[in-house]
Design a protein around this motif. Structure first.
Motif, PDB file in Angstrom:
ATOM      1  N   SER A 188      23.665  14.789 -22.760  1.00 26.81           N
ATOM      2  CA  SER A 188      23.412  16.035 -22.040  1.00 26.81           C
ATOM      3  C   SER A 188      24.520  16.270 -21.023  1.00 26.81           C
ATOM      4  O   SER A 188      25.124  15.323 -20.514  1.00 26.81           O
ATOM      5  N   GLN A 238      22.111  19.093 -16.409  1.00 29.71           N
ATOM      6  CA  GLN A 238      21.001  19.329 -17.323  1.00 29.71           C
ATOM      7  C   GLN A 238      19.979  18.201 -17.219  1.00 29.71           C
ATOM      8  O   GLN A 238      20.281  17.112 -16.730  1.00 29.71           O
ATOM      9  N   HIS A 239      18.786  18.466 -17.694  1.00 30.91           N
ATOM     10  CA  HIS A 239      17.802  17.398 -17.837  1.00 30.91           C
ATOM     11  C   HIS A 239      18.389  16.357 -18.780  1.00 30.91           C
ATOM     12  O   HIS A 239      19.067  16.692 -19.750  1.00 30.91           O
ATOM     13  N   GLU A 249      18.126  16.991 -22.517  1.00 30.96           N
ATOM     14  CA  GLU A 249      18.427  18.327 -23.039  1.00 30.96           C
ATOM     15  C   GLU A 249      19.157  18.288 -24.382  1.00 30.96           C
ATOM     16  O   GLU A 249      18.843  19.068 -25.295  1.00 30.96           O
ATOM     17  N   LYS A 308      17.876  20.037 -27.856  1.00 30.23           N
ATOM     18  CA  LYS A 308      18.725  21.040 -28.504  1.00 30.23           C
ATOM     19  C   LYS A 308      18.955  20.653 -29.956  1.00 30.23           C
ATOM     20  O   LYS A 308      18.885  21.497 -30.865  1.00 30.23           O
ATOM     21  N   THR A 317      11.820  23.910 -24.663  1.00 30.95           N
ATOM     22  CA  THR A 317      12.319  24.350 -23.358  1.00 30.95           C
ATOM     23  C   THR A 317      11.468  23.920 -22.172  1.00 30.95           C
ATOM     24  O   THR A 317      11.973  23.852 -21.049  1.00 30.95           O
ATOM     25  N   LEU A 362      10.152  21.626 -19.724  1.00 29.34           N
ATOM     26  CA  LEU A 362      10.488  20.271 -19.286  1.00 29.34           C
ATOM     27  C   LEU A 362       9.258  19.412 -19.051  1.00 29.34           C
ATOM     28  O   LEU A 362       9.296  18.199 -19.254  1.00 29.34           O
TER      29      LEU A 362
END
Length: 210
Positions: free
Chosen positions: A87, A91-92, A95, A99, A112, A114
């Motif tokens: 990531s 970003q988390h 992520e 993705k 999306t 979290l």
């Protein structure tokens, strides 16, 4: 299609699995203080250690019965064949994996949201995720059936190979997560296939070998 299973190409992979959180590598003796001799996951743990895939906690324990979140298991699964996923800064941490899951149409609670990433993952969700990597689209018991039929799982009762013994509604533990990934690495189709957008036909599933 399930025919992907019968034309699989075995590939050599280097797994980069890590259990996330504050942790340290196991001691040189490869022994965690809370792992008893003869535990069902002992050989699996040794396998994970030999691959430099697992970590213990700072107190020298492995905590095999601790639960695993959806984000943690998804990360383990994707890293098996795509270890370079990372990531971006800011970003988390998960992520990149969500993705990629979206690109491959893998089933997660949300791509999306979290908050759902920290939900403990159930064994039936694991069955859905792992079966998806083989290019099929099965849910619930059909996904469990797929794993059992193709040797990707054995269930929780060594004397019974069945949907019931799989315990799909049971929360996944660290020891179980490692076993699933080991099975995936050794007996899987050899890569990450996209999940079809339409449901697969359960009538194509082979019978379970009881």
């Amino acid at each position: 299609m399930i025919t992907n299973r019968f034309s699989r190409k075995i590939v050599t992979v280097t797994l980069a699995l890590a259990f996330l959180g504050t942790s340290v590598q196991a001691a040189e003796s490869n022994v965690f203080s809370d792992v008893k001799k003869g535990a069902w996951y002992e050989d699996t743990l040794e396998w994970g250690l030999s691959k430099n895939m697992i970590k213990g906690y700072t107190d020298g324990t492995f905590k095999p019965n601790n639960t695993v979140t959806e984000a943690e298991f998804l990360t383990m699964l994707l890293r098996a064949y795509e270890p370079n996923l990372l990531s971006s800064a800011g970003q988390h941490w998960s992520e990149a994996y969500y993705k990629r899951a979206k690109e491959l149409n893998y089933p997660v609670k949300s791509y999306t949201d979290l908050a759902t990433r920290d939900d403990v993952v159930l064994r039936k969700q694991v069955a859905e995720l792992i079966s998806s990597t083989e290019g099929v689209n099965f849910n619930g018991n059909n996904a469990i059936h797929y794993l059992l039929a193709f040797g990707l799982a054995e269930g929780t009762d060594p004397n019974e190979v069945s949907i019931k013994s799989f315990n799909g509604d049971k929360k996944l533990t660290r020891a179980e997560a490692l076993q699933f990934v080991k099975n995936f690495a050794e007996y899987g189709i050899g890569g990450l296939l996209p999940r079809p957008t339409t449901a697969s036909d359960p009538n194509e599933l082979p019978p379970l070998q009881l």
